[in-house]
Scaffold this motif. Structure first.
Motif, PDB file in Angstrom:
ATOM      1  N   LYS A   5       0.828  -1.207   0.000  1.00  0.00           N
ATOM      2  CA  LYS A   5       0.000   0.000   0.000  1.00  0.00           C
ATOM      3  C   LYS A   5       0.866   1.261   0.000  1.00  0.00           C
ATOM      4  O   LYS A   5       0.554   2.243  -0.684  1.00  0.00           O
ATOM      5  CB  LYS A   5      -0.932  -0.014   1.219  1.00  0.00           C
ATOM      6  N   LYS A   6       1.954   1.230   0.761  1.00  0.00           N
ATOM      7  CA  LYS A   6       2.841   2.388   0.826  1.00  0.00           C
ATOM      8  C   LYS A   6       3.511   2.646  -0.517  1.00  0.00           C
ATOM      9  O   LYS A   6       3.598   3.793  -0.978  1.00  0.00           O
ATOM     10  CB  LYS A   6       3.903   2.156   1.911  1.00  0.00           C
ATOM     11  N   ALA A   7       3.987   1.576  -1.170  1.00  0.00           N
ATOM     12  CA  ALA A   7       4.663   1.732  -2.462  1.00  0.00           C
ATOM     13  C   ALA A   7       3.694   2.218  -3.533  1.00  0.00           C
ATOM     14  O   ALA A   7       4.045   3.051  -4.380  1.00  0.00           O
ATOM     15  CB  ALA A   7       5.297   0.407  -2.879  1.00  0.00           C
ATOM     16  N   VAL A   8       2.465   1.714  -3.519  1.00  0.00           N
ATOM     17  CA  VAL A   8       1.468   2.145  -4.502  1.00  0.00           C
ATOM     18  C   VAL A   8       1.099   3.610  -4.277  1.00  0.00           C
ATOM     19  O   VAL A   8       0.977   4.393  -5.226  1.00  0.00           O
ATOM     20  CB  VAL A   8       0.222   1.244  -4.428  1.00  0.00           C
ATOM     21  N   ALA A   9       0.924   3.999  -3.015  1.00  0.00           N
ATOM     22  CA  ALA A   9       0.573   5.390  -2.713  1.00  0.00           C
ATOM     23  C   ALA A   9       1.662   6.353  -3.172  1.00  0.00           C
ATOM     24  O   ALA A   9       1.374   7.483  -3.582  1.00  0.00           O
ATOM     25  CB  ALA A   9       0.325   5.546  -1.213  1.00  0.00           C
ATOM     26  N   ALA A  10       2.918   5.892  -3.137  1.00  0.00           N
ATOM     27  CA  ALA A  10       4.042   6.743  -3.541  1.00  0.00           C
ATOM     28  C   ALA A  10       4.424   6.554  -5.003  1.00  0.00           C
ATOM     29  O   ALA A  10       5.387   7.172  -5.471  1.00  0.00           O
ATOM     30  CB  ALA A  10       5.248   6.452  -2.648  1.00  0.00           C
ATOM     31  N   SER A  11       3.706   5.671  -5.718  1.00  0.00           N
ATOM     32  CA  SER A  11       4.036   5.342  -7.121  1.00  0.00           C
ATOM     33  C   SER A  11       5.502   4.918  -7.243  1.00  0.00           C
ATOM     34  O   SER A  11       6.197   5.281  -8.197  1.00  0.00           O
ATOM     35  CB  SER A  11       3.753   6.541  -8.040  1.00  0.00           C
ATOM     36  N   ASP A  12       5.946   4.132  -6.262  1.00  0.00           N
ATOM     37  CA  ASP A  12       7.340   3.688  -6.219  1.00  0.00           C
ATOM     38  C   ASP A  12       7.490   2.413  -7.057  1.00  0.00           C
ATOM     39  O   ASP A  12       7.338   1.292  -6.563  1.00  0.00           O
ATOM     40  CB  ASP A  12       7.755   3.434  -4.769  1.00  0.00           C
ATOM     41  N   LYS A  13       7.796   2.583  -8.339  1.00  0.00           N
ATOM     42  CA  LYS A  13       7.888   1.452  -9.263  1.00  0.00           C
ATOM     43  C   LYS A  13       9.001   0.488  -8.858  1.00  0.00           C
ATOM     44  O   LYS A  13       8.842  -0.732  -8.944  1.00  0.00           O
ATOM     45  CB  LYS A  13       8.149   1.952 -10.683  1.00  0.00           C
ATOM     46  N   ARG A  14      10.126   1.032  -8.441  1.00  0.00           N
ATOM     47  CA  ARG A  14      11.277   0.175  -8.120  1.00  0.00           C
ATOM     48  C   ARG A  14      11.005  -0.677  -6.878  1.00  0.00           C
ATOM     49  O   ARG A  14      11.392  -1.853  -6.824  1.00  0.00           O
ATOM     50  CB  ARG A  14      12.527   1.030  -7.924  1.00  0.00           C
ATOM     51  N   ALA A  15      10.343  -0.094  -5.894  1.00  0.00           N
ATOM     52  CA  ALA A  15       9.999  -0.877  -4.701  1.00  0.00           C
ATOM     53  C   ALA A  15       9.020  -1.987  -5.058  1.00  0.00           C
ATOM     54  O   ALA A  15       9.158  -3.128  -4.600  1.00  0.00           O
ATOM     55  CB  ALA A  15       9.408   0.036  -3.632  1.00  0.00           C
ATOM     56  N   LEU A  16       8.037  -1.675  -5.898  1.00  0.00           N
ATOM     57  CA  LEU A  16       7.071  -2.687  -6.320  1.00  0.00           C
ATOM     58  C   LEU A  16       7.741  -3.774  -7.150  1.00  0.00           C
ATOM     59  O   LEU A  16       7.397  -4.954  -7.040  1.00  0.00           O
ATOM     60  CB  LEU A  16       5.945  -2.031  -7.121  1.00  0.00           C
ATOM     61  N   ALA A  17       8.704  -3.384  -7.983  1.00  0.00           N
ATOM     62  CA  ALA A  17       9.394  -4.360  -8.835  1.00  0.00           C
ATOM     63  C   ALA A  17      10.107  -5.419  -8.004  1.00  0.00           C
ATOM     64  O   ALA A  17      10.223  -6.578  -8.420  1.00  0.00           O
ATOM     65  CB  ALA A  17      10.386  -3.650  -9.749  1.00  0.00           C
ATOM     66  N   LYS A  18      10.576  -5.030  -6.817  1.00  0.00           N
ATOM     67  CA  LYS A  18      11.280  -5.976  -5.949  1.00  0.00           C
ATOM     68  C   LYS A  18      10.319  -6.840  -5.141  1.00  0.00           C
ATOM     69  O   LYS A  18      10.739  -7.781  -4.469  1.00  0.00           O
ATOM     70  CB  LYS A  18      12.219  -5.213  -5.007  1.00  0.00           C
ATOM     71  N   MET A  19       9.038  -6.540  -5.207  1.00  0.00           N
ATOM     72  CA  MET A  19       8.037  -7.302  -4.463  1.00  0.00           C
ATOM     73  C   MET A  19       7.359  -8.354  -5.333  1.00  0.00           C
ATOM     74  O   MET A  19       6.384  -8.978  -4.916  1.00  0.00           O
ATOM     75  CB  MET A  19       6.979  -6.347  -3.885  1.00  0.00           C
ATOM     76  N   ILE A  20       7.877  -8.563  -6.546  1.00  0.00           N
ATOM     77  CA  ILE A  20       7.229  -9.447  -7.519  1.00  0.00           C
ATOM     78  C   ILE A  20       8.019 -10.732  -7.693  1.00  0.00           C
ATOM     79  O   ILE A  20       9.255 -10.731  -7.666  1.00  0.00           O
ATOM     80  CB  ILE A  20       7.087  -8.719  -8.871  1.00  0.00           C
ATOM     81  N   ASN A  21       7.302 -11.819  -7.878  1.00  0.00           N
ATOM     82  CA  ASN A  21       7.916 -13.099  -8.229  1.00  0.00           C
ATOM     83  C   ASN A  21       7.836 -13.252  -9.750  1.00  0.00           C
ATOM     84  O   ASN A  21       6.747 -13.266 -10.324  1.00  0.00           O
ATOM     85  CB  ASN A  21       7.180 -14.253  -7.545  1.00  0.00           C
ATOM     86  N   TYR A  22       8.996 -13.327 -10.403  1.00  0.00           N
ATOM     87  CA  TYR A  22       9.043 -13.360 -11.871  1.00  0.00           C
ATOM     88  C   TYR A  22       9.137 -14.791 -12.389  1.00  0.00           C
ATOM     89  O   TYR A  22       9.727 -15.652 -11.733  1.00  0.00           O
ATOM     90  CB  TYR A  22      10.232 -12.527 -12.361  1.00  0.00           C
ATOM     91  N   PRO A  23       8.562 -15.022 -13.585  1.00  0.00           N
ATOM     92  CA  PRO A  23       7.801 -14.074 -14.405  1.00  0.00           C
ATOM     93  C   PRO A  23       6.446 -13.772 -13.793  1.00  0.00           C
ATOM     94  O   PRO A  23       5.807 -14.655 -13.220  1.00  0.00           O
ATOM     95  CB  PRO A  23       7.666 -14.784 -15.746  1.00  0.00           C
ATOM     96  N   LEU A  24       5.999 -12.522 -13.932  1.00  0.00           N
ATOM     97  CA  LEU A  24       4.725 -12.090 -13.370  1.00  0.00           C
ATOM     98  C   LEU A  24       3.585 -12.484 -14.304  1.00  0.00           C
ATOM     99  O   LEU A  24       3.655 -12.269 -15.515  1.00  0.00           O
ATOM    100  CB  LEU A  24       4.733 -10.575 -13.175  1.00  0.00           C
ATOM    101  N   SER A  25       2.546 -13.058 -13.731  1.00  0.00           N
ATOM    102  CA  SER A  25       1.366 -13.410 -14.518  1.00  0.00           C
ATOM    103  C   SER A  25       0.485 -12.174 -14.675  1.00  0.00           C
ATOM    104  O   SER A  25       0.068 -11.566 -13.686  1.00  0.00           O
ATOM    105  CB  SER A  25       0.579 -14.525 -13.825  1.00  0.00           C
ATOM    106  N   VAL A  26       0.232 -11.776 -15.921  1.00  0.00           N
ATOM    107  CA  VAL A  26      -0.646 -10.639 -16.216  1.00  0.00           C
ATOM    108  C   VAL A  26      -1.689 -11.086 -17.234  1.00  0.00           C
ATOM    109  O   VAL A  26      -1.476 -12.035 -17.989  1.00  0.00           O
ATOM    110  CB  VAL A  26       0.153  -9.433 -16.762  1.00  0.00           C
ATOM    111  N   THR A  27      -2.807 -10.381 -17.261  1.00  0.00           N
ATOM    112  CA  THR A  27      -3.899 -10.771 -18.158  1.00  0.00           C
ATOM    113  C   THR A  27      -3.732 -10.193 -19.558  1.00  0.00           C
ATOM    114  O   THR A  27      -4.520 -10.504 -20.444  1.00  0.00           O
ATOM    115  CB  THR A  27      -5.244 -10.300 -17.583  1.00  0.00           C
ATOM    116  N   ARG A  28      -2.714  -9.396 -19.762  1.00  0.00           N
ATOM    117  CA  ARG A  28      -2.519  -8.782 -21.073  1.00  0.00           C
ATOM    118  C   ARG A  28      -1.661  -9.680 -21.954  1.00  0.00           C
ATOM    119  O   ARG A  28      -0.557 -10.076 -21.573  1.00  0.00           O
ATOM    120  CB  ARG A  28      -1.865  -7.415 -20.911  1.00  0.00           C
ATOM    121  N   ASP A  29      -2.170  -9.985 -23.140  1.00  0.00           N
ATOM    122  CA  ASP A  29      -1.441 -10.851 -24.062  1.00  0.00           C
ATOM    123  C   ASP A  29      -0.250 -10.147 -24.699  1.00  0.00           C
ATOM    124  O   ASP A  29       0.624 -10.803 -25.271  1.00  0.00           O
ATOM    125  CB  ASP A  29      -2.379 -11.352 -25.170  1.00  0.00           C
TER     126      ASP A  29
END
Length: 335
Positions: free
Chosen positions: A103-127
């Protein structure tokens, strides 16, 4: 002397009963005897209370300790979420911390912090997206964390999280995170929460975004034997994951790549024969799937371990139900 005489007379009259005629000689002798007894056996003095000793009060050398702060009681809904997470995913405290950081990273639009919170490859609905790395995520941030996803995360409370065996849902399933095994022990209390899927609403998936290229195969795979998974024979003995296809046995060092496609809600199982002391490195190149090995890995994309003289069943499955068709390459290196 006069005082003694008075005392004798008082003793006489206090001990002699009243009568009409008295034998004054006997009376006098009785009085003398009474006085002598009182002299020889004086009454014990009444005990006196000890005087209180005054002690001046000394000021304390240290200030009084503050009263302990009462811990904030967790609501029944929060406790229910904690219990569900503990039962299916790991330590609740880690998930609470992760959720607050999200929530803190999203509120601050902190892309780099969010990038480190992801397990790759990330599943997205966009083809039109393939998110294999932190750079892929940062480059496509606006197309993944759309206004609806961001609003849902900001609005979400911990007490209202949706917990199921496949993960913890935010915003009615717009974003999912779960505990990921980071080592071979793969125990619940050692799992690390990571974002595993973002389901962007279809109404916000129209903007064309750059498509990152699939990571190139490492150089050491140049001599790998490539086998289509559908061509492998099925082992007649089922394992914990059901029927599995046998991977050709390797007596020495070698490279092997198995290719296949996972349909929606499908699973593929491959059985690998290990040799004692052999080092085996497994890597799955996939957009929406991970692999599991009993007692070794859960929803992993890469693993290296020392084998024993036993079979290892490698089960490939979509990270989340209802994922789209996924083409994969399973690289196995025998060392």
């Amino acid at each position: 002397m006069r005082h003694l005489a008075v005392t004798i007379l008082l003793a006489i009259f206090s001990t002699v009963p009243m009568a009409q005629s008295l034998d004054w000689g006997s009376v006098l002798q009785q009085g003398v005897n009474e006085v002598i007894r009182s002299i020889n056996n004086p009454p014990a003095p009444a005990p006196s209370s000890p005087r209180p000793i005054y002690k001046p009060s000394t000021p304390s050398s240290s200030p009084p300790s503050p009263a302990p702060k009462a811990s904030k009681a967790r609501s029944a809904s929060e406790q229910k979420v904690d219990a569900s997470i503990a039962d299916m995913h790991g330590t609740p405290a880690k998930f609470r911390t992760f959720f607050n950081q999200l929530k803190k990273a999203v509120a601050a639009s902190d892309k780099r912090a969010l990038a480190k919170m992801i397990n790759y490859p990330l599943s997205v609905t966009r083809d039109d997206m393939k998110i294999f790395t932190e750079k892929d995520f940062i480059d496509n941030y606006e197309g993944i964390f759309t206004p609806s996803v961001i609003a849902a995360i900001k609005k979400q409370s911990y007490a209202d999280l949706f917990v199921k065996s496949s993960g913890v849902g935010v915003g009615s399933g717009l974003l999912w995170f779960r505990g990921i095994c980071m080592d071979q022990s793969c125990t619940q209390n050692r799992r690390v929460p990571k974002i595993v899927a973002v389901n962007t609403p279809a109404t916000e998936s129209n903007t064309a975004m750059p498509v990152p290229a699939q990571p190139p195969a490492p150089a050491q795979r140049a001599g790998a034997q490539v086998i289509a998974g559908v061509s492998l024979p099925i082992d007649p003995v089922p394992g914990e994951f059901g029927s599995c296809k046998n991977i050709p046995a390797q007596s020495g060092p070698g490279l092997l790549t198995i290719t296949g496609s996972l349909e929606t809600d499908d699973t593929h199982c491959y059985r690998l024969a290990g040799r004692n002391g052999q080092t085996i490195h497994i890597e799955l190149i996939s957009v929406a799937a991970g692999f599991n090995i009993v007692d070794l890995a859960e929803n992993r994309y890469e693993l290296e371990f020392k084998a024993k003289n036993q079979p290892y069943d490698i089960m490939l499955a979509h990270t989340f139900p209802h994922s789209r068709l996924d083409h994969y390459k399973l690289h196995i290196a025998f060392k």
